[in-house]
Design a protein around this motif. Structure first.
Motif, PDB file in Angstrom:
ATOM      1  N   LYS A 147      35.839  43.136  58.203  1.00 39.40           N
ATOM      2  CA  LYS A 147      36.070  41.690  58.166  1.00 39.40           C
ATOM      3  C   LYS A 147      36.074  41.177  56.726  1.00 39.40           C
ATOM      4  N   VAL A 148      35.138  41.674  55.932  1.00 38.12           N
ATOM      5  CA  VAL A 148      35.074  41.252  54.528  1.00 38.12           C
ATOM      6  C   VAL A 148      36.339  41.700  53.798  1.00 38.12           C
ATOM      7  N   PHE A 149      36.784  42.898  54.117  1.00 34.61           N
ATOM      8  CA  PHE A 149      38.013  43.430  53.507  1.00 34.61           C
ATOM      9  C   PHE A 149      39.209  42.521  53.809  1.00 34.61           C
ATOM     10  N   LYS A 150      39.351  42.146  55.080  1.00 29.88           N
ATOM     11  CA  LYS A 150      40.471  41.278  55.465  1.00 29.88           C
ATOM     12  C   LYS A 150      40.383  39.931  54.751  1.00 29.88           C
ATOM     13  N   PHE A 151      39.167  39.388  54.731  1.00 28.53           N
ATOM     14  CA  PHE A 151      38.986  38.093  54.079  1.00 28.53           C
ATOM     15  C   PHE A 151      39.381  38.182  52.605  1.00 28.53           C
ATOM     16  N   LEU A 152      38.914  39.235  51.945  1.00 26.78           N
ATOM     17  CA  LEU A 152      39.213  39.361  50.514  1.00 26.78           C
ATOM     18  C   LEU A 152      40.706  39.578  50.276  1.00 26.78           C
ATOM     19  N   HIS A 153      41.342  40.288  51.191  1.00 28.48           N
ATOM     20  CA  HIS A 153      42.787  40.470  51.017  1.00 28.48           C
ATOM     21  C   HIS A 153      43.500  39.116  51.076  1.00 28.48           C
ATOM     22  N   VAL A 154      43.163  38.318  52.096  1.00 27.36           N
ATOM     23  CA  VAL A 154      43.799  37.004  52.250  1.00 27.36           C
ATOM     24  C   VAL A 154      43.433  36.106  51.059  1.00 27.36           C
ATOM     25  N   TYR A 155      42.185  36.182  50.650  1.00 29.48           N
ATOM     26  CA  TYR A 155      41.715  35.329  49.549  1.00 29.48           C
ATOM     27  C   TYR A 155      42.403  35.686  48.224  1.00 29.48           C
ATOM     28  N   THR A 156      42.507  37.003  47.952  1.00 30.95           N
ATOM     29  CA  THR A 156      43.155  37.403  46.700  1.00 30.95           C
ATOM     30  C   THR A 156      44.642  37.023  46.731  1.00 30.95           C
ATOM     31  N   LYS A 157      45.213  37.059  47.922  1.00 27.00           N
ATOM     32  CA  LYS A 157      46.623  36.669  48.043  1.00 27.00           C
ATOM     33  C   LYS A 157      46.779  35.165  47.774  1.00 27.00           C
ATOM     34  N   ARG A 158      45.813  34.390  48.237  1.00 27.97           N
ATOM     35  CA  ARG A 158      45.831  32.950  47.952  1.00 27.97           C
ATOM     36  C   ARG A 158      45.768  32.716  46.434  1.00 27.97           C
ATOM     37  N   ILE A 159      44.884  33.437  45.760  1.00 32.77           N
ATOM     38  CA  ILE A 159      44.756  33.311  44.303  1.00 32.77           C
ATOM     39  C   ILE A 159      46.081  33.659  43.634  1.00 32.77           C
ATOM     40  N   SER A 160      46.700  34.784  44.064  1.00 29.94           N
ATOM     41  CA  SER A 160      47.921  35.180  43.374  1.00 29.94           C
ATOM     42  C   SER A 160      49.062  34.224  43.674  1.00 29.94           C
ATOM     43  N   SER A 161      49.120  33.669  44.905  1.00 28.14           N
ATOM     44  CA  SER A 161      50.255  32.771  45.161  1.00 28.14           C
ATOM     45  C   SER A 161      50.055  31.371  44.590  1.00 28.14           C
ATOM     46  N   THR A 162      48.830  31.025  44.190  1.00 27.53           N
ATOM     47  CA  THR A 162      48.649  29.705  43.576  1.00 27.53           C
ATOM     48  C   THR A 162      48.521  29.796  42.056  1.00 27.53           C
ATOM     49  N   GLY A 163      48.647  31.009  41.505  1.00 25.32           N
ATOM     50  CA  GLY A 163      48.586  31.151  40.049  1.00 25.32           C
ATOM     51  C   GLY A 163      47.220  30.878  39.473  1.00 25.32           C
ATOM     52  N   ALA A 164      46.186  31.094  40.267  1.00 24.67           N
ATOM     53  CA  ALA A 164      44.818  30.877  39.781  1.00 24.67           C
ATOM     54  C   ALA A 164      44.274  32.182  39.188  1.00 24.67           C
ATOM     55  N   LEU A 165      42.988  32.159  38.841  1.00 23.75           N
ATOM     56  CA  LEU A 165      42.314  33.377  38.394  1.00 23.75           C
ATOM     57  C   LEU A 165      41.134  33.584  39.339  1.00 23.75           C
ATOM     58  N   GLY A 166      41.040  34.773  39.922  1.00 26.01           N
ATOM     59  CA  GLY A 166      39.951  35.053  40.867  1.00 26.01           C
ATOM     60  C   GLY A 166      38.927  35.986  40.243  1.00 26.01           C
ATOM     61  N   ILE A 167      37.659  35.637  40.402  1.00 25.24           N
ATOM     62  CA  ILE A 167      36.561  36.403  39.789  1.00 25.24           C
ATOM     63  C   ILE A 167      35.517  36.703  40.869  1.00 25.24           C
ATOM     64  N   TYR A 168      35.164  37.971  41.011  1.00 26.84           N
ATOM     65  CA  TYR A 168      34.293  38.397  42.115  1.00 26.84           C
ATOM     66  C   TYR A 168      33.185  39.294  41.569  1.00 26.84           C
ATOM     67  N   THR A 169      32.032  39.302  42.225  1.00 28.67           N
ATOM     68  CA  THR A 169      31.001  40.279  41.835  1.00 28.67           C
ATOM     69  C   THR A 169      30.660  41.168  43.026  1.00 28.67           C
ATOM     70  N   LEU A 170      30.347  42.412  42.715  1.00 26.26           N
ATOM     71  CA  LEU A 170      29.986  43.390  43.755  1.00 26.26           C
ATOM     72  C   LEU A 170      28.933  44.340  43.198  1.00 26.26           C
ATOM     73  N   ASN A 171      27.854  44.493  43.952  1.00 29.19           N
ATOM     74  CA  ASN A 171      26.799  45.446  43.584  1.00 29.19           C
ATOM     75  C   ASN A 171      27.230  46.835  43.981  1.00 29.19           C
ATOM     76  N   THR A 172      27.177  47.781  43.058  1.00 28.53           N
ATOM     77  CA  THR A 172      27.631  49.121  43.432  1.00 28.53           C
ATOM     78  C   THR A 172      26.529  49.949  44.071  1.00 28.53           C
ATOM     79  N   ASP A 173      25.275  49.515  43.924  1.00 26.08           N
ATOM     80  CA  ASP A 173      24.205  50.344  44.489  1.00 26.08           C
ATOM     81  C   ASP A 173      23.701  49.839  45.843  1.00 26.08           C
ATOM     82  N   SER A 174      24.350  48.829  46.413  1.00 25.13           N
ATOM     83  CA  SER A 174      23.889  48.325  47.713  1.00 25.13           C
ATOM     84  C   SER A 174      24.742  48.813  48.872  1.00 25.13           C
ATOM     85  N   HIS A 175      25.840  49.491  48.583  1.00 24.34           N
ATOM     86  CA  HIS A 175      26.767  49.882  49.656  1.00 24.34           C
ATOM     87  C   HIS A 175      27.196  51.333  49.479  1.00 24.34           C
ATOM     88  N   ASP A 176      27.755  51.895  50.555  1.00 23.96           N
ATOM     89  CA  ASP A 176      28.359  53.226  50.456  1.00 23.96           C
ATOM     90  C   ASP A 176      29.425  53.217  49.371  1.00 23.96           C
TER      91      ASP A 176
END
Lengths: 218, 213
Positions: A147-176
């Motif tokens: 679900k998070v993957f789908k959301f991020l795909h749609v969200y990043t697409k929104r950023i790219s189609s509106t010419g914005a800049l998207g900034i995200y953080t992700l912890n590498t030691d909390s997930h597989d």
């Protein structure tokens, strides 16, 4: 709309100076490696020159405002929008437009909040917007990675189609590692942090259509 | 929702001449059903309907009330509001998937319906795209970058991913549109939790089986 987003002064050297509109960049690394600071700084870099900041936070809006205020002279309600998914009541007075969502798992609520705030920016004539999502890791605690993957795909697409800049953080030691790798694949580029054997933090920049930089100390 | 064959469009419009006008434009490509008020719409609608064109202002039941009932019944269809007034944010919050301002141009009507029909296939495409990306993520944990660069199966996978990503984006349509964006998120946001540790393994197993075919 400007031709590029200024991202200089963020990292030592000049490995990353500017990014084209529509770029999505993830700041990743282990807990306490300084990703959050870099993400906030990245959000705030264009603020003094008139850009807007629209940030989804899994903490309170008040906390993000306080953190942003460390990077800008003063926040102006017309150019800062916060989507607070912490479930706080939003009664505090902040120098930002806020949308309060009851939980990080209310993705529909988050998308409505995003659309509302971006309309506010348009009405105020703010065309260059930096969108933040802090953090993907908290979303992953509330929802399946699919679900998070789908959301991020749609969200990043929104950023790219509106010419914005998207900034995200992700912890590498909390997930597989597999999940981390999958999420990273959604972004145009990555700023990655790690701790070396001496206990110092290093970074490298991957993606953006060029060769990865070597690990460098901060 | 129909899986194949001619898509079914339900036109809900209290002005018969307007409803028949839409039918004239659309009947070549779609199976059209007409309802002249909200009550009739709710009697007519079932899972075979793909897209509903719902007039906002109708006597008795309003478009908003009809939409709510359609969603309550869990009918899997896309609903476009047809409205004479420029819609405000409420239309997005109510859960419409698109809106069309009255009177619509023929092409606008056709384009909106096509986009909504595309959107109804995104769920499957998205699922496949996620599987491929999960697989790529797994391979990246098992092999070094140099190994992957020389691995033909991995290079094939990257190509499949690009094709699938393009298909997803095509189905999603313009995510710069507020209503399109919210509607796309709503499509999967309310899916029941599939929060299991083994979900990625399942995805991989699914892919392996697929390749054997």
């Amino acid at each position: 709309m400007s031709d590029t987003y200024d991202v200089s002064g963020l990292l030592p050297g000049s490995v990353l100076d500017e990014l084209p509109p529509g770029t999505n960049v993830a700041i990743i690394g282990p807990t306490m490696s300084g990703k959050r600071e870099v993400a906030l700084q990245l959000l705030a870099t264009g603020y003094e020159s008139g850009e807007g900041i629209l940030c989804i936070t899994t903490d309170s809006a008040a906390k993000i405002c306080t953190e942003l205020e460390r990077h800008v002279d003063s926040l102006d309600q017309d150019r800062v929008g916060i989507i607070d998914t912490s479930g706080s009541d939003g009664q505090e007075f902040l120098n930002a437009m806020t949308e309060n969502i009851s939980s990080p798992s209310d993705l529909t609520g988050i998308s409505i909040g995003t659309a509302k705030l971006s309309q506010q920016f348009t009405n105020r004539g703010v065309t260059d917007i930096r969108y933040g999502l802090i953090s993907i890791s908290t979303l992953l605690q509330y929802m399946s990675n699919k679900k998070v993957f789908k959301f991020l795909h749609v969200y990043t697409k929104r950023i790219s189609s509106t010419g914005a800049l998207g900034i995200y953080t992700l912890n590498t030691d909390s997930h597989d590692l597999q999940v981390v790798n999958m999420m990273i694949g959604l972004f145009d580029g990555i700023v990655e942090f790690r701790e070396n054997e001496a206990g110092e933090f290093e970074f490298r920049v991957r993606g953006f259509g060029r060769k990865s930089t070597p690990w460098q100390s901060l | 929702m129909t899986d194949h064959g001619t898509p079914v469009i339900l036109v809900v419009e209290d002005e018969p001449s307007v409803a028949e006008g839409y039918e004239l434009w659309l009947a070549d490509q779609y199976e059209i059903r007409l309802a002249y008020d909200g009550q009739e719409a709710l009697e007519t609608i079932d899972d075979s309907v793909d897209v509903v064109l719902l007039d906002r202002m109708m006597p008795k039941l309003s478009g908003k009330q009809v939409l709510r009932e359609i969603r309550n019944r869990g009918i899997d269809c896309r609903v476009a509001m047809v409205t004479a007034v420029e819609p405000d944010f409420e239309v997005i919050e109510m859960g419409f998937d698109a809106y069309i301002t009255k009177p619509p141009e023929r092409q606008e009507l056709l384009d909106t319906i096509e986009q909504l029909l595309d959107r109804s296939t995104v769920s499957d495409t998205f699922q496949e795209y996620h599987s491929l990306m999960a697989r790529k993520g797994a391979l990246q944990t098992q092999k070094t970058e140099t190994e992957l660069a020389g691995n033909e199966a991995y290079q094939d996978l990257l190509e499949q991913i690009e094709t699938k990503r393009a298909a997803v984006d095509d189905d999603l349509g313009d995510m710069g549109s507020d209503i399109g964006f919210v509607s796309a998120v709503r499509d999967f946001a309310d899916d029941d939790g599939d929060f299991e540790d083994s979900e990625l393994d399942d995805e991989l197993a699914f892919n392996e089986t697929e390749e054997d075919e």
